[in-house]
Design an enzyme around this catalytic site. Structure first.
Site, PDB file in Angstrom:
ATOM      1  N   CYS A   2     -48.168  49.681   4.596  1.00  0.00           N
ATOM      2  CA  CYS A   2     -47.928  49.247   5.959  1.00  0.00           C
ATOM      3  C   CYS A   2     -49.030  49.746   6.889  1.00  0.00           C
ATOM      4  O   CYS A   2     -49.712  50.727   6.597  1.00  0.00           O
ATOM      5  CB  CYS A   2     -46.611  49.809   6.469  1.00  0.00           C
ATOM      6  SG  CYS A   2     -45.245  49.593   5.351  1.00  0.00           S
ATOM      7  N   ARG A  27     -54.932  46.588   4.000  1.00  0.00           N
ATOM      8  CA  ARG A  27     -54.045  47.563   3.368  1.00  0.00           C
ATOM      9  C   ARG A  27     -52.954  46.891   2.537  1.00  0.00           C
ATOM     10  O   ARG A  27     -52.324  47.529   1.716  1.00  0.00           O
ATOM     11  CB  ARG A  27     -53.382  48.436   4.455  1.00  0.00           C
ATOM     12  CG  ARG A  27     -54.374  49.295   5.201  1.00  0.00           C
ATOM     13  CD  ARG A  27     -53.769  49.863   6.456  1.00  0.00           C
ATOM     14  NE  ARG A  27     -52.726  50.828   6.198  1.00  0.00           N
ATOM     15  CZ  ARG A  27     -52.922  52.129   6.046  1.00  0.00           C
ATOM     16  NH1 ARG A  27     -54.141  52.608   6.121  1.00  0.00           N
ATOM     17  NH2 ARG A  27     -51.925  52.954   5.830  1.00  0.00           N
ATOM     18  N   TRP A  75     -45.349  46.363   4.207  1.00  0.00           N
ATOM     19  CA  TRP A  75     -45.447  46.160   2.756  1.00  0.00           C
ATOM     20  C   TRP A  75     -44.100  46.590   2.212  1.00  0.00           C
ATOM     21  O   TRP A  75     -43.759  47.773   2.235  1.00  0.00           O
ATOM     22  CB  TRP A  75     -46.590  47.014   2.215  1.00  0.00           C
ATOM     23  CG  TRP A  75     -46.925  46.768   0.788  1.00  0.00           C
ATOM     24  CD1 TRP A  75     -47.697  45.754   0.279  1.00  0.00           C
ATOM     25  CD2 TRP A  75     -46.536  47.569  -0.339  1.00  0.00           C
ATOM     26  NE1 TRP A  75     -47.804  45.878  -1.085  1.00  0.00           N
ATOM     27  CE2 TRP A  75     -47.100  46.977  -1.494  1.00  0.00           C
ATOM     28  CE3 TRP A  75     -45.764  48.717  -0.496  1.00  0.00           C
ATOM     29  CZ2 TRP A  75     -46.925  47.492  -2.770  1.00  0.00           C
ATOM     30  CZ3 TRP A  75     -45.591  49.230  -1.776  1.00  0.00           C
ATOM     31  CH2 TRP A  75     -46.173  48.618  -2.894  1.00  0.00           C
ATOM     32  N   ASN A 101     -44.243  53.748   8.611  1.00  0.00           N
ATOM     33  CA  ASN A 101     -44.862  53.692   7.272  1.00  0.00           C
ATOM     34  C   ASN A 101     -44.269  54.840   6.481  1.00  0.00           C
ATOM     35  O   ASN A 101     -44.126  55.936   7.018  1.00  0.00           O
ATOM     36  CB  ASN A 101     -46.363  53.947   7.317  1.00  0.00           C
ATOM     37  CG  ASN A 101     -47.110  52.859   8.023  1.00  0.00           C
ATOM     38  OD1 ASN A 101     -46.524  51.851   8.391  1.00  0.00           O
ATOM     39  ND2 ASN A 101     -48.392  53.078   8.203  1.00  0.00           N
ATOM     40  N   GLY A 102     -44.048  54.603   5.189  1.00  0.00           N
ATOM     41  CA  GLY A 102     -43.524  55.672   4.343  1.00  0.00           C
ATOM     42  C   GLY A 102     -42.136  55.322   3.862  1.00  0.00           C
ATOM     43  O   GLY A 102     -41.708  54.163   3.963  1.00  0.00           O
ATOM     44  N   GLU A 481     -61.562  49.826 -16.378  1.00  0.00           N
ATOM     45  CA  GLU A 481     -61.795  49.429 -14.993  1.00  0.00           C
ATOM     46  C   GLU A 481     -62.050  47.922 -14.885  1.00  0.00           C
ATOM     47  O   GLU A 481     -61.532  47.271 -13.982  1.00  0.00           O
ATOM     48  CB  GLU A 481     -62.961  50.243 -14.405  1.00  0.00           C
ATOM     49  CG  GLU A 481     -63.399  49.861 -13.013  1.00  0.00           C
ATOM     50  CD  GLU A 481     -62.297  49.942 -11.965  1.00  0.00           C
ATOM     51  OE1 GLU A 481     -61.198  50.446 -12.247  1.00  0.00           O
ATOM     52  OE2 GLU A 481     -62.538  49.454 -10.833  1.00  0.00           O
ATOM     53  N   LYS A 485     -59.816  45.309 -12.726  1.00  0.00           N
ATOM     54  CA  LYS A 485     -60.451  44.492 -11.680  1.00  0.00           C
ATOM     55  C   LYS A 485     -60.049  43.045 -11.853  1.00  0.00           C
ATOM     56  O   LYS A 485     -59.669  42.362 -10.915  1.00  0.00           O
ATOM     57  CB  LYS A 485     -61.968  44.654 -11.813  1.00  0.00           C
ATOM     58  CG  LYS A 485     -62.780  44.684 -10.583  1.00  0.00           C
ATOM     59  CD  LYS A 485     -62.734  45.917  -9.748  1.00  0.00           C
ATOM     60  CE  LYS A 485     -61.407  46.492  -9.501  1.00  0.00           C
ATOM     61  NZ  LYS A 485     -61.310  47.771  -8.930  1.00  0.00           N
ATOM     62  N   GLU A 488     -56.044  42.451 -11.284  1.00  0.00           N
ATOM     63  CA  GLU A 488     -55.472  42.645  -9.950  1.00  0.00           C
ATOM     64  C   GLU A 488     -55.832  41.529  -8.980  1.00  0.00           C
ATOM     65  O   GLU A 488     -55.071  41.231  -8.085  1.00  0.00           O
ATOM     66  CB  GLU A 488     -55.807  44.030  -9.375  1.00  0.00           C
ATOM     67  CG  GLU A 488     -57.228  44.255  -8.955  1.00  0.00           C
ATOM     68  CD  GLU A 488     -57.454  45.656  -8.379  1.00  0.00           C
ATOM     69  OE1 GLU A 488     -56.576  46.191  -7.706  1.00  0.00           O
ATOM     70  OE2 GLU A 488     -58.551  46.201  -8.606  1.00  0.00           O
ATOM     71  N   HIS A 504     -54.833  48.157 -34.997  1.00  0.00           N
ATOM     72  CA  HIS A 504     -53.554  48.840 -35.271  1.00  0.00           C
ATOM     73  C   HIS A 504     -52.382  48.117 -34.601  1.00  0.00           C
ATOM     74  O   HIS A 504     -51.366  48.725 -34.305  1.00  0.00           O
ATOM     75  CB  HIS A 504     -53.635  50.305 -34.832  1.00  0.00           C
ATOM     76  CG  HIS A 504     -54.653  51.077 -35.628  1.00  0.00           C
ATOM     77  ND1 HIS A 504     -54.442  51.465 -36.923  1.00  0.00           N
ATOM     78  CD2 HIS A 504     -55.918  51.462 -35.318  1.00  0.00           C
ATOM     79  CE1 HIS A 504     -55.513  52.083 -37.382  1.00  0.00           C
ATOM     80  NE2 HIS A 504     -56.434  52.098 -36.424  1.00  0.00           N
ATOM     81  N   LYS A 603     -53.920  48.572  -0.214  1.00  0.00           N
ATOM     82  CA  LYS A 603     -55.167  49.323  -0.377  1.00  0.00           C
ATOM     83  C   LYS A 603     -54.894  50.797  -0.597  1.00  0.00           C
ATOM     84  O   LYS A 603     -55.508  51.436  -1.437  1.00  0.00           O
ATOM     85  CB  LYS A 603     -56.047  49.118   0.859  1.00  0.00           C
ATOM     86  CG  LYS A 603     -57.380  49.855   0.804  1.00  0.00           C
ATOM     87  CD  LYS A 603     -58.287  49.279  -0.252  1.00  0.00           C
ATOM     88  CE  LYS A 603     -59.614  49.992  -0.348  1.00  0.00           C
ATOM     89  NZ  LYS A 603     -60.279  49.683  -1.639  1.00  0.00           N
TER      90      LYS A 603
HETATM   91  O1  M6R Z   1     -57.315  55.528  -2.661  1.00  0.00           O
HETATM   92  P1  M6R Z   1     -57.217  55.891  -4.098  1.00  0.00           P
HETATM   93  O2  M6R Z   1     -58.573  55.947  -4.757  1.00  0.00           O
HETATM   94  O3  M6R Z   1     -56.449  57.143  -4.356  1.00  0.00           O
HETATM   95  O4  M6R Z   1     -56.434  54.698  -4.771  1.00  0.00           O
HETATM   96  C1  M6R Z   1     -56.076  54.728  -6.126  1.00  0.00           C
HETATM   97  C2  M6R Z   1     -55.654  53.356  -6.600  1.00  0.00           C
HETATM   98  O5  M6R Z   1     -54.552  52.905  -5.870  1.00  0.00           O
HETATM   99  C3  M6R Z   1     -56.791  52.328  -6.482  1.00  0.00           C
HETATM  100  O6  M6R Z   1     -57.928  52.733  -7.176  1.00  0.00           O
HETATM  101  C4  M6R Z   1     -56.329  50.957  -7.014  1.00  0.00           C
HETATM  102  O7  M6R Z   1     -56.125  51.029  -8.395  1.00  0.00           O
HETATM  103  C5  M6R Z   1     -57.320  49.854  -6.644  1.00  0.00           C
HETATM  104  N1  M6R Z   1     -56.615  48.713  -6.159  1.00  0.00           N
HETATM  105  C6  M6R Z   1     -58.093  49.328  -7.773  1.00  0.00           C
HETATM  106  O8  M6R Z   1     -58.975  48.333  -7.383  1.00  0.00           O
END
Ligand code: M6R
Length: 608
Positions: A2, A27, A75, A101-102, A481, A485, A488, A504, A603
């Site tokens: 949020c 975000r 969110w 937020n939270g 990674e 990418k 997501e 396996h 984010k």
């Molecule tokens: O802000 P942070 O680096 O702690 O965030 C960690 C993950 O939430 C962040 O890397 C997330 O996996 C990204 N969306 C990946 O692109």
């Protein structure tokens, strides 16, 4: 997660709130709303969907006159995305409005108690509890009511609150959810993050946990939870405002991919001095570096993947045992930490709830904590014993690119420093590796030149349903990674596998035409990976391989080959990830998806 914006000043509030919320869109959110004092009442508009729906509904804020207001992008956590569940939430009399937020963890208990007293709830959210609880405790003094409410809630919060009785004031409070307070010549602001108010001011206060603030035209006053006044010093944000804009690129993600040469350079250059690595910010003497017996790296998502790379590099160069944990697992697994254990918490935002909790867990057990953090002044940066900042600049796209690249660059520096101090590296190898590090930004630039080739290839696979990324050692870390990418932002199912592990079980999923992306940048593992490529090819896979430029013979084995320039084997991740970021980007683009704001994602994940 949020986003919150609040404004009190000389200008109409609603357009400022809407503009500020648009800067927090990155975000992640599913609904939005604003509340503005219109001279007689607190008017509220909120709606499910994109911010533009709220902008249309309020004619860019023109239908909501007034100079004081709060806004929110939600969110969903408690209750589905809907008009009713969107924030702000108000009490029945419409005299108190709250954005939050939270998560209020004990909301069910509080809600039941309030319902017994006759309070009626209209939403499914935890936040509505706060609006009613404030009503319950309000006797004319907002600060006293907020104090009482906060003493009863468990969980995390950043709050923006308005009271009709105090129409030219905004109140705010925070615990474990970020909130800043800013001021300019014409107004005062609250916001979840800097971009929301950067247009108006660079002078901000970072709110600490369990602080309350009251803002009016005349003052900004901070209090602790006992209502005692606090003295705080503002800081000046030195972000370039254009850094938070797209600057001619169609998406933030593409812009941020292109910013990687600069970001990596900014992260490493000031720390390579002559023929040495200077890392005073570690706060560790050579003696202390020599006495480290174990490193625990803790992070989430891509930052965790950077940590997996860090394990290979730190163990390989400095010969220190490294454990890497997902923060959400670490915090509950009763980790064994000794006084000579160094805990490294990696985070772009510095606000990730699980990473922050892991940091506190580690500190509570007496370990020294080093943060590798991008956002200056964030919670993890403030709570870690020491911080090694990544200088990626603001990262807006939900899918991280440049911050990840800077995290692995910071880990290279750390590994080289530790290797040298512990006498684990030959001086000439050390000098050569420093040179290889210095070359990385230019080599990344070179790789960005392959963008059309990658787009062309990506367009062939827009309709694909499953992708496997395979590799060994650091190539496995890159696969993790690259796979995240892709999935997501493209919503294509994808998995990363240690190439030797595939047989396996998972190899049964390979069928005619399945796309397998094979990473083969590790010289010592190259023949082994070739065997794994042959295994999947003979089961019908279409293989795109990514290898070093001197392995042209890969074209006899794989169906399509991408090359990276020559570098030290410990640094190949920095180069290999770039075409794979572009691959994910172009697949998402080709599928017509919202590249920068993928569904269901945020984010900065400030809830557990
Ligand atoms: O802000 P942070 O680096 O702690 O965030 C960690 C993950 O939430 C962040 O890397 C997330 O996996 C990204 N969306 C990946 O692109």
């Amino acid at each position: 997660m949020c986003g919150i914006v609040g404004y009190i000043g000389q200008e109409p509030a609603a357009p400022i709130l809407l503009d500020g919320l648009s800067k927090l869109e990155y975000r992640g959110y599913d609904s939005a709303g604003i509340a503005v004092f219109d001279g007689a009442s607190i008017r509220m508009e909120k709606t499910v969907g994109r911010l533009r729906v709220l902008q249309e509904l309020t004619q860019n804020g023109e239908t909501m006159p007034g100079f004081c207001g709060i806004g929110h992008t939600r969110w969903a956590t408690h209750g589905c995305p809907s008009d009713t569940n969107a924030h702000p939430h108000m009490n029945r009399e419409h005299t108190i409005a709250v954005v939050h937020n939270g998560i209020i963890e004990n909301y069910a208990k509080l809600k039941a108690a309030l319902q017994k007293k006759g309070y009626e709830f209209v939403s499914e959210t935890d936040t509505e509890v706060l609006a009613h609880l404030l009503t319950e405790y309000y006797r004319g003094d907002p600060i006293k009511a907020i104090e009482k409410v906060l003493s009863r809630v468990e969980g995390s919060y950043a709050l923006g609150i308005m009271f009709l009785d105090h129409p030219h004031h905004i109140y705010a409070a925070r615990k474990d959810s970020p909130l800043i307070v800013g001021f300019s010549g014409t107004g005062k602001f609250i916001a979840s993050d800097v971009p929301a108010i950067l247009k108006h001011t660079r002078t901000v206060y970072y709110m600490e946990n369990e602080e309350i603030v009251s803002l009016s035209m005349e003052h900004i006053r901070f209090y602790n939870l006992d209502g005692e006044p606090l003295e705080k010093q503002p800081v000046t944000i030195n972000w370039d405002i254009h850094a938070a804009e797209k600057g001619g690129f169609p998406h933030f993600m593409l812009k941020e991919i292109y910013e990687q040469p600069k970001a990596i350079r900014d992260t490493i250059s000031p720390r390579i001095q002559g023929d040495d690595v200077a890392l005073e910010e570690l706060g560790l003497s050579d003696e202390q570096i020599r006495s480290i017996r174990k490193i625990n790296i803790v992070a989430c998502g891509s930052a965790y993947h950077a940590g997996v790379t860090g394990k290979y590099v730190l163990e390989g160069l400095a010969r220190i045992p490294v454990e890497v944990d997902l923060a959400s697992e670490f915090r509950y697994r009763d980790p064994i930490l000794e006084a000579d254990t160094l805990v490294i918490v990696i985070s772009q935002s510095g606000e990730t709830a699980d990473s922050l909790a892991a940091l506190r867990e580690a500190k509570g057990r007496g370990a020294k904590v080093l943060g590798i953090v991008n956002v200056v002044g964030s919670s993890i940066a403030r709570e870690a014993d020491n911080v090694l900042y990544t200088w990626a600049g603001p990262e807006i796209s939900v899918a991280t690119t440049k911050a990840y690249s800077c995290q692995i660059a910071a880990l290279y520096l750390l590994a080289l420093k530790f290797a040298k101090v512990r006498g684990q590296i030959d001086p000439s190898d050390f000098s050569q590796m420093l040179q290889d590090l210095r070359n990385l930004p230019e080599q990344v630039e070179q790789l960005l030149g392959q963008k059309e080739q990658i787009q062309f290839f990506a367009n062939r696979f827009l309709a694909t349903e499953h992708v496997f990324f395979i590799g060994r050692g650091i190539d496995y870390a890159i696969s993790l990674e690259a796979s995240l990418k892709l999935k997501e932002i493209s919503y294509i199912h994808s998995e990363a596998y240690a190439a030797g592990e595939l047989k396996h079980g998972t190899i049964s999923l390979i069928e005619n035409g399945t796309l397998v992306v094979a990473l083969a940048t590790q010289e010592n593992l190259y023949p082994k990976t070739i065997s794994n490529i042959v295994e999947v090819k003979s089961r019908g896979a279409f293989v795109m391989a990514l290898t070093n430029e001197d392995h042209k013979e890969m074209e006899h084995t794989a169906d399509y080959v991408l090359y990276i320039p020559k570098t030290n084997r410990f640094f190949t991740n920095s180069l290999a990830i770039v075409p794979l970021q572009l691959f994910a980007y172009y697949i998402s683009l080709g599928r017509g998806l919202d590249v920068d704001k993928p569904r269901n994602l945020a984010k900065s994940v400030t809830v557990e």
